[in-house]
Design a protein around this motif. Structure first.
Motif, PDB file in Angstrom:
ATOM      1  N   GLY A 126       0.817  -1.213   0.000  1.00 28.64           N
ATOM      2  CA  GLY A 126       0.000   0.000   0.000  1.00 28.64           C
ATOM      3  C   GLY A 126       0.846   1.255   0.000  1.00 28.64           C
ATOM      4  N   GLY A 127       2.000   1.211   0.667  1.00 28.04           N
ATOM      5  CA  GLY A 127       2.922   2.337   0.623  1.00 28.04           C
ATOM      6  C   GLY A 127       3.466   2.543  -0.776  1.00 28.04           C
ATOM      7  N   SER A 128       3.817   1.446  -1.438  1.00 27.80           N
ATOM      8  CA  SER A 128       4.285   1.537  -2.827  1.00 27.80           C
ATOM      9  C   SER A 128       3.186   2.058  -3.731  1.00 27.80           C
ATOM     10  CB  SER A 128       4.745   0.159  -3.304  1.00 27.80           C
ATOM     11  OG  SER A 128       5.761  -0.352  -2.474  1.00 27.80           O
ATOM     12  N   THR A 129       1.943   1.652  -3.465  1.00 24.66           N
ATOM     13  CA  THR A 129       0.792   2.157  -4.222  1.00 24.66           C
ATOM     14  C   THR A 129       0.707   3.673  -4.116  1.00 24.66           C
ATOM     15  OG1 THR A 129      -0.426   0.097  -3.835  1.00 24.66           O
ATOM     16  CG2 THR A 129      -1.723   2.041  -4.421  1.00 24.66           C
ATOM     17  N   GLY A 130       0.884   4.177  -2.900  1.00 23.74           N
ATOM     18  CA  GLY A 130       0.836   5.626  -2.707  1.00 23.74           C
ATOM     19  C   GLY A 130       1.947   6.353  -3.431  1.00 23.74           C
ATOM     20  N   LEU A 131       3.136   5.788  -3.412  1.00 28.69           N
ATOM     21  CA  LEU A 131       4.252   6.442  -4.094  1.00 28.69           C
ATOM     22  C   LEU A 131       4.034   6.486  -5.605  1.00 28.69           C
ATOM     23  CD1 LEU A 131       7.195   4.997  -1.969  1.00 28.69           C
ATOM     24  CD2 LEU A 131       6.420   7.385  -2.051  1.00 28.69           C
ATOM     25  N   VAL A 132       3.402   5.456  -6.165  1.00 29.68           N
ATOM     26  CA  VAL A 132       3.040   5.498  -7.581  1.00 29.68           C
ATOM     27  C   VAL A 132       2.043   6.629  -7.832  1.00 29.68           C
ATOM     28  CG1 VAL A 132       1.819   4.275  -9.424  1.00 29.68           C
ATOM     29  CG2 VAL A 132       3.527   3.076  -8.051  1.00 29.68           C
ATOM     30  N   LEU A 133       1.026   6.709  -6.994  1.00 30.34           N
ATOM     31  CA  LEU A 133       0.025   7.766  -7.148  1.00 30.34           C
ATOM     32  C   LEU A 133       0.635   9.153  -7.026  1.00 30.34           C
ATOM     33  CD1 LEU A 133      -2.792   6.095  -5.043  1.00 30.34           C
ATOM     34  CD2 LEU A 133      -3.018   6.735  -7.451  1.00 30.34           C
ATOM     35  N   MET A 134       1.736   9.262  -6.280  1.00 35.82           N
ATOM     36  CA  MET A 134       2.376  10.561  -6.072  1.00 35.82           C
ATOM     37  C   MET A 134       3.494  10.846  -7.069  1.00 35.82           C
ATOM     38  SD  MET A 134       2.425  11.000  -1.924  1.00 35.82           S
ATOM     39  CE  MET A 134       3.436   9.569  -1.584  1.00 35.82           C
ATOM     40  N   GLY A 135       3.742   9.916  -8.006  1.00 35.76           N
ATOM     41  CA  GLY A 135       4.668  10.263  -9.075  1.00 35.76           C
ATOM     42  C   GLY A 135       5.791   9.310  -9.383  1.00 35.76           C
ATOM     43  N   THR A 136       6.031   8.285  -8.558  1.00 40.75           N
ATOM     44  CA  THR A 136       7.117   7.373  -8.893  1.00 40.75           C
ATOM     45  C   THR A 136       6.738   6.481 -10.073  1.00 40.75           C
ATOM     46  OG1 THR A 136       6.401   5.619  -7.382  1.00 40.75           O
ATOM     47  CG2 THR A 136       7.944   7.243  -6.511  1.00 40.75           C
ATOM     48  N   LYS A 137       7.728   6.150 -10.873  1.00 43.63           N
ATOM     49  CA  LYS A 137       7.570   5.146 -11.917  1.00 43.63           C
ATOM     50  C   LYS A 137       8.378   3.932 -11.474  1.00 43.63           C
ATOM     51  CE  LYS A 137       8.080   4.221 -16.843  1.00 43.63           C
ATOM     52  NZ  LYS A 137       8.493   4.750 -18.175  1.00 43.63           N
ATOM     53  N   PRO A 138       7.725   2.848 -11.041  1.00 42.53           N
ATOM     54  CA  PRO A 138       8.453   1.702 -10.492  1.00 42.53           C
ATOM     55  C   PRO A 138       9.539   1.211 -11.434  1.00 42.53           C
ATOM     56  CG  PRO A 138       6.105   1.444 -10.129  1.00 42.53           C
ATOM     57  CD  PRO A 138       6.265   2.631 -11.032  1.00 42.53           C
ATOM     58  N   ASP A 139      10.705   0.890 -10.868  1.00 39.46           N
ATOM     59  CA  ASP A 139      11.851   0.423 -11.649  1.00 39.46           C
ATOM     60  C   ASP A 139      11.771  -1.099 -11.774  1.00 39.46           C
ATOM     61  OD1 ASP A 139      14.285  -0.254 -12.744  1.00 39.46           O
ATOM     62  OD2 ASP A 139      15.445   1.161 -11.541  1.00 39.46           O
ATOM     63  N   PHE A 140      11.054  -1.554 -12.803  1.00 41.68           N
ATOM     64  CA  PHE A 140      10.876  -2.992 -12.973  1.00 41.68           C
ATOM     65  C   PHE A 140      12.125  -3.657 -13.542  1.00 41.68           C
ATOM     66  CE2 PHE A 140       6.383  -1.640 -12.854  1.00 41.68           C
ATOM     67  CZ  PHE A 140       5.961  -2.478 -11.835  1.00 41.68           C
ATOM     68  N   ALA A 141      13.001  -2.893 -14.187  1.00 37.58           N
ATOM     69  CA  ALA A 141      14.271  -3.476 -14.629  1.00 37.58           C
ATOM     70  C   ALA A 141      15.087  -3.906 -13.409  1.00 37.58           C
ATOM     71  CB  ALA A 141      15.049  -2.470 -15.477  1.00 37.58           C
ATOM     72  N   ARG A 142      15.048  -3.098 -12.361  1.00 34.79           N
ATOM     73  CA  ARG A 142      15.739  -3.463 -11.117  1.00 34.79           C
ATOM     74  C   ARG A 142      15.112  -4.717 -10.506  1.00 34.79           C
ATOM     75  NH1 ARG A 142      15.860  -2.853  -5.599  1.00 34.79           N
ATOM     76  NH2 ARG A 142      17.953  -2.515  -4.767  1.00 34.79           N
ATOM     77  N   VAL A 143      13.781  -4.756 -10.509  1.00 36.98           N
ATOM     78  CA  VAL A 143      13.092  -5.931  -9.973  1.00 36.98           C
ATOM     79  C   VAL A 143      13.477  -7.177 -10.748  1.00 36.98           C
ATOM     80  CG1 VAL A 143      10.843  -6.996  -9.561  1.00 36.98           C
ATOM     81  CG2 VAL A 143      11.162  -4.559  -9.131  1.00 36.98           C
TER      82      VAL A 143
END
Length: 324
Positions: A163-180
């Motif tokens: 849920g914290g990650s969800t909020g950070l997406v809503l606030m502007g982060t673009k998840p780094d899936f290459a890192r994942v």
């Protein structure tokens, strides 16, 4: 403010307000909006029966069901639960906010909640979870029967774990899936999708969020670079010892070091589940996994009195300054 360890000796009277009573309305007519709304109420709280929304164990939610809303132009805080969680897992924090003059809404994330794991280990959850919060916020501001009590310019967000990650997406982060993908060792679920070249969903942002409390987010997608895109002020909490979904705690230590500006960071000398509402003896027997703290003997109830007061204080400063 930055603290290296959350000081359990903070004087509570300086942080919070006396408890009153939280009104509560249950949302059970639409699977996409399954949860509850809490708000200030002038009546005496009692145990709330959840009916069809029950999760099989009694988390002892308290409030006044369908009590008239007390107040006007109230700030709104939206909650997002962790992976496989449910809307009531932070009920004590929610109740503290409602007692302090906030309207609070939380729903189950379809596909990633108690009893429904259909999206839990897929890339799609990174699109569906933010969309769930946008849908909830749309409902609260446009369709809730008591929407006139909300100040639409004062919207906050609270998210725990995924849920914290969800909020950070809503606030502007673009998840780094290459890192994942570089860290993935599993051969199923989202890891398999990434390794097969599937494209993750585009991030969904919501500019209506004006402040947030982000608690022990899933750290793998977060980097100094994508966190720099967040311009919304937020308070950041992390567990020292980590737990399921967040590793040994070092991931969020790295995230905290990469936060831009001068964030309000708190490090709690406990494990991941310490942020969930304190458990009764019966609940601890029924669901020991989420009720067992690290280290043994950690005073979750004592911590939550201070945690809740600090969350209330932060949202007051960010959303309700000058109103109370």
């Amino acid at each position: 403010m930055r603290s290296t360890l959350w000081a359990l000796a903070i004087t509570l009277c300086c942080l919070g307000s006396p408890a009153a009573a939280a009104g509560i309305q249950l949302l059970d007519a639409d699977p996409a909006l399954s949860g509850a709304i809490w708000y200030p109420c002038a009546a005496e709280p009692t145990h709330v029966a959840l009916g069809r929304l029950s999760v099989g164990a009694d988390f002892d939610l308290k409030g006044v069901k369908d009590c008239p809303v007390t107040g006007a132009k109230l700030p709104l805080v939206i909650f997002s639960h962790g992976r496989g969680g449910w809307f009531g897992q932070h009920h004590d924090t929610v109740e503290a906010l409602a007692d302090a003059g906030f309207i609070v809404a939380a729903i189950n994330h379809p596909g990633d909640t108690y009893g429904d794991s259909s999206r839990r280990d897929t890339l799609s959850v990174w699109g569906s979870r933010p969309a769930d919060i946008v849908r909830l916020l749309d409902f609260m501001l446009n369709n809730w029967k008591d929407r006139a009590a909300i100040d639409p310019g004062k919207v906050g967000f609270f998210g725990f774990s995924l849920g914290g990650s969800t909020g950070l997406v809503l606030m502007g982060t673009k998840p780094d899936f290459a890192r994942v993908a570089s860290l993935c060792k599993e051969t199923t679920g989202a890891c398999a999708q990434l390794h097969s070249g599937e494209t993750p969903p585009d991030p969904i942002r919501d500019a209506r969020i004006r402040a947030a409390v982000i608690v022990d987010p899933a750290p793998a997608t977060l980097t100094r670079e994508n966190l720099a895109a967040v311009k919304v002020p937020f308070q950041f909490w992390r567990s020292q010892f980590g737990g399921p979904g967040v590793g040994d705690g070092s991931g969020n230590a790295r995230v905290a070091e990469g936060l831009p500006g001068k964030p309000d960071i708190h490090v709690v000398p406990a494990g991941h589940y310490a942020f969930l509402a304190p458990c009764s003896t019966d609940l601890a027997a029924a669901v020991p996994r989420i009720c067992t703290d690290v280290p043994a003997g950690f005073d979750r109830a004592g911590f939550h009195r201070e945690f809740n007061a600090a969350v209330v204080k932060y949202f007051r400063e960010q959303l309700a300054a000058g109103d109370r």
